[in-house]
Design an enzyme around this catalytic site. Structure first.
Site, PDB file in Angstrom:
ATOM      1  N   HIS A 130       0.786  -1.234   0.062  1.00  0.00           N
ATOM      2  CA  HIS A 130      -0.054  -0.023  -0.114  1.00  0.00           C
ATOM      3  C   HIS A 130       1.023   1.045   0.137  1.00  0.00           C
ATOM      4  CE1 HIS A 130      -2.772   2.920   1.887  1.00  0.00           C
ATOM      5  NE2 HIS A 130      -3.704   2.125   1.676  1.00  0.00           N
ATOM      6  N   ASP A 188       2.988  -4.305   8.285  1.00  0.00           N
ATOM      7  CA  ASP A 188       1.832  -3.382   7.835  1.00  0.00           C
ATOM      8  C   ASP A 188       0.739  -4.407   8.137  1.00  0.00           C
ATOM      9  OD1 ASP A 188      -0.404  -2.246   6.956  1.00  0.00           O
ATOM     10  OD2 ASP A 188       0.608  -1.512   5.077  1.00  0.00           O
ATOM     11  N   CYS A 244      -4.790   2.557  -3.416  1.00  0.00           N
ATOM     12  CA  CYS A 244      -3.654   3.072  -3.019  1.00  0.00           C
ATOM     13  C   CYS A 244      -2.532   2.029  -3.178  1.00  0.00           C
ATOM     14  CB  CYS A 244      -3.755   3.399  -1.562  1.00  0.00           C
ATOM     15  SG  CYS A 244      -4.925   4.790  -1.173  1.00  0.00           S
ATOM     16  N   GLN A 247      -4.450  -5.010   7.500  1.00  0.00           N
ATOM     17  CA  GLN A 247      -5.493  -5.873   6.819  1.00  0.00           C
ATOM     18  C   GLN A 247      -5.466  -7.305   7.767  1.00  0.00           C
ATOM     19  OE1 GLN A 247      -7.902  -4.829   5.282  1.00  0.00           O
ATOM     20  NE2 GLN A 247      -6.998  -3.148   4.257  1.00  0.00           N
ATOM     21  N   LYS A 274     -10.550  -0.201  10.609  1.00  0.00           N
ATOM     22  CA  LYS A 274     -10.664  -1.386   9.872  1.00  0.00           C
ATOM     23  C   LYS A 274     -10.934  -2.751  10.706  1.00  0.00           C
ATOM     24  CE  LYS A 274      -7.187  -0.231   6.418  1.00  0.00           C
ATOM     25  NZ  LYS A 274      -8.004   0.446   5.395  1.00  0.00           N
TER      26      LYS A 274
HETATM   27  N1  C6P Z   1      -6.514   0.401   2.836  1.00  0.00           N
HETATM   28  C1  C6P Z   1      -8.250   0.160   1.304  1.00  0.00           C
HETATM   29  O1  C6P Z   1      -9.257   0.479   0.862  1.00  0.00           O
HETATM   30  P1  C6P Z   1      -4.942   4.102   6.989  1.00  0.00           P
HETATM   31  O2  C6P Z   1      -5.701   4.807   6.093  1.00  0.00           O
HETATM   32  O3  C6P Z   1      -3.588   4.451   7.582  1.00  0.00           O
HETATM   33  O4  C6P Z   1      -5.904   3.597   8.082  1.00  0.00           O
HETATM   34  O5  C6P Z   1      -4.503   2.571   6.564  1.00  0.00           O
HETATM   35  C2  C6P Z   1      -3.647   2.538   5.418  1.00  0.00           C
HETATM   36  C3  C6P Z   1      -3.322   1.208   4.922  1.00  0.00           C
HETATM   37  C4  C6P Z   1      -2.027   0.471   5.044  1.00  0.00           C
HETATM   38  N2  C6P Z   1      -1.894  -0.753   4.725  1.00  0.00           N
HETATM   39  C5  C6P Z   1      -2.715  -1.519   3.969  1.00  0.00           C
HETATM   40  C6  C6P Z   1      -2.182  -2.848   3.587  1.00  0.00           C
HETATM   41  C7  C6P Z   1      -4.075  -0.935   3.972  1.00  0.00           C
HETATM   42  O6  C6P Z   1      -4.810  -1.759   3.235  1.00  0.00           O
HETATM   43  C8  C6P Z   1      -4.213   0.385   4.465  1.00  0.00           C
HETATM   44  C9  C6P Z   1      -5.467   0.966   3.962  1.00  0.00           C
HETATM   45  C10 C6P Z   1      -7.541   0.982   2.389  1.00  0.00           C
HETATM   46  O7  C6P Z   1      -7.553  -0.781   0.987  1.00  0.00           O
HETATM   47  C11 C6P Z   1      -7.556   2.404   2.151  1.00  0.00           C
HETATM   48  S1  C6P Z   1      -6.694   2.994   1.017  1.00  0.00           S
END
Ligand code: C6P
Length: 421
Positions: A137, A214, A379, A217, A240
């Site tokens: 991401h 990371d 993203c 997910q 999430k």
């Molecule tokens: N993915 C998706 O629709 P934040 O925004 O900081 O809470 O999470 C960022 C992020 C980082 N790593 C992974 C693997 C992610 O999936 C995400 C967020 C969302 O896929 C929003 S772009």
């Protein structure tokens, strides 16, 4: 005989009573389009929130609202206790040895940036190598690209195979270049791939590298144990995992966090301040400058309680069944191309293209029937570039989704087909 009957009943019962679970989420009482139920297949972007989380936050604001770590009055002490109790719950949820190793941040993105600003800027110099993967991401790419521009560190990438898996042979070759950090996603937000985190971390440690996972997910969907993974840093977001937006966490090994300089400066992260100097606070407060997201921390704690009461193994099992089913059903549709590995190697995410139709059009037509999916590069633009496509449509699943919703998705895609020929 009774034992046999009981064994039969328990093994044939579904892991989750999804109909009961759906009652915990007020949003499922609404219709986004008149006469059609909400079919929410976008939990990878953000999950829906159970009443228990909404009520915990509401209760905090109604009865205990005060700033934390600052006052001695009853409300201040109550608010501080709630904020710190939530940290204890989060620590327990990922089996962290201590709550002081849980740093509250705004989200996964800020957690990764904290490591990039504090640990990496204190420990890395020009020429040092960081290994990422092609399925990251942007949150786990851009902070390192910024460091590359500023410091001249090098970046290299574990390739993604056509099946959507990490090429671990190439990873082993990259390790021979003595990288300083391996930072990778536990579960891809596009392919759904669940990477073999423990193995990647073990190999990284053998090569003398620090590891960052990371877990945006993975923590919401799988049982994640930071001690058995032996990971150095782990980043995740509350929103999430049934919690509120605006709060996330960074787990770190104590010796690393202790040695790191503060990230942001201000109130609460200090022990003593003079006109020309300051002494940083102890963990975890050293990294939490200013008034934090207190109600959100309370909601985060309630989300962890909620997920624990359902059981992470039950959630994973339920999502696995749905994943098998959705992949099977989507594969039936002519013109659909699915991305990512088979159901046994992935979480509840189905990203696909539909021949001749733009992914945004797919999402828009589905929305007419109240079906929420995401379309775009999610993203993860470099990953889409790798597969030679600008975008995908993506349906993602959580504890409250059903096989009937998969059927509605499939019917919706057939409607897209009719509309676009
Ligand atoms: N993915 C998706 O629709 P934040 O925004 O900081 O809470 O999470 C960022 C992020 C980082 N790593 C992974 C693997 C992610 O999936 C995400 C967020 C969302 O896929 C929003 S772009």
């Amino acid at each position: 005989m009774y034992t046999c009957l009981l064994v039969y009943l328990f093994t044939s019962l579904p892991m989750l009573n999804v109909n009961e679970i759906r009652k915990d989420f007020p949003i499922f009482q609404r219709e986004t389009k008149p006469g059609t139920p909400l079919v929410y297949l976008d939990s990878t972007a953000t999950s829906q929130k159970p009443l228990a989380v909404l009520e915990a936050m509401d209760h905090y604001y109604r009865y205990s609202n005060a700033n934390i770590h600052r006052g001695v009055h009853t409300l201040a002490e109550e608010a501080t206790a709630l904020y710190e109790q939530a940290r204890e719950k989060i620590a327990k949820f990922i089996n962290a040895p201590s709550a002081r190793q849980i740093i509250y941040t705004r989200n996964t993105t800020e957690s990764i940036n904290l490591v990039a600003y504090s640990w990496a800027r204190a420990n890395l110099k020009a020429g040092d190598l960081i290994i990422l993967t092609e399925m990251e991401h942007h949150s786990n790419l851009v902070p390192w690209q910024m460091l590359q521009m500023e410091r001249g560190i090098e970046l290299d990438f574990i390739p993604v195979t056509d099946d959507g898996l990490l090429d671990l042979d190439t990873y082993k070759t990259l390790l021979s270049r003595s990288p300083k950090l391996i930072s990778f996603t536990h579960m891809s937000n596009v392919l759904g791939t669940i990477n073999p985190a423990a193995e990647i971390i073990r190999l990284a440690h053998e090569a003398g590298a620090v590891t960052l996972v990371d877990a945006a997910q993975s923590v919401p969907h799988l049982k994640v144990d930071v001690q058995s993974l032996d990971v150095d840093f782990l980043a995740f977001s509350a929103h999430k995992m049934c919690g509120p937006t605006g709060i996330g966490a960074l787990y770190g090994k104590a010796e690393l966090l202790e040695a790191m300089p503060p990230f942001l400066g201000g109130g609460d992260m200090i022990k003593v301040v003079h006109l020309r100097s300051f002494r940083a606070n102890t963990l975890p407060h050293k990294f939490e400058a200013g008034t934090p997201a207190i109600a959100e921390a309370v909601g985060f704690g309630a989300a962890v309680d909620y997920l624990s009461s359902v059981g992470m193994d039950n959630i994973a099992e339920h999502e696995h069944e749905i994943t098998e089913y959705v992949l099977e059903r989507l594969e039936e549709i002519p013109g659909i191309k699915l991305f990512g590995p088979s159901a046994d190697k992935k979480g509840g995410i189905a990203a696909f293209t539909f021949e001749g139709v733009h992914p945004h059009d797919v999402a828009q037509v589905l929305d007419r029937d109240g079906i929420a999916v995401r379309a775009g590069h999610h993203c993860a633009q470099p990953l889409h570039e790798k597969f030679g496509i600008p975008a995908t449509s993506r349906a993602s699943f959580y504890l409250y989704n059903t096989k009937e919703e998969v059927d509605l998705l499939v019917n919706g895609i057939y409607k897209v087909k009719e509309l676009f020929g």
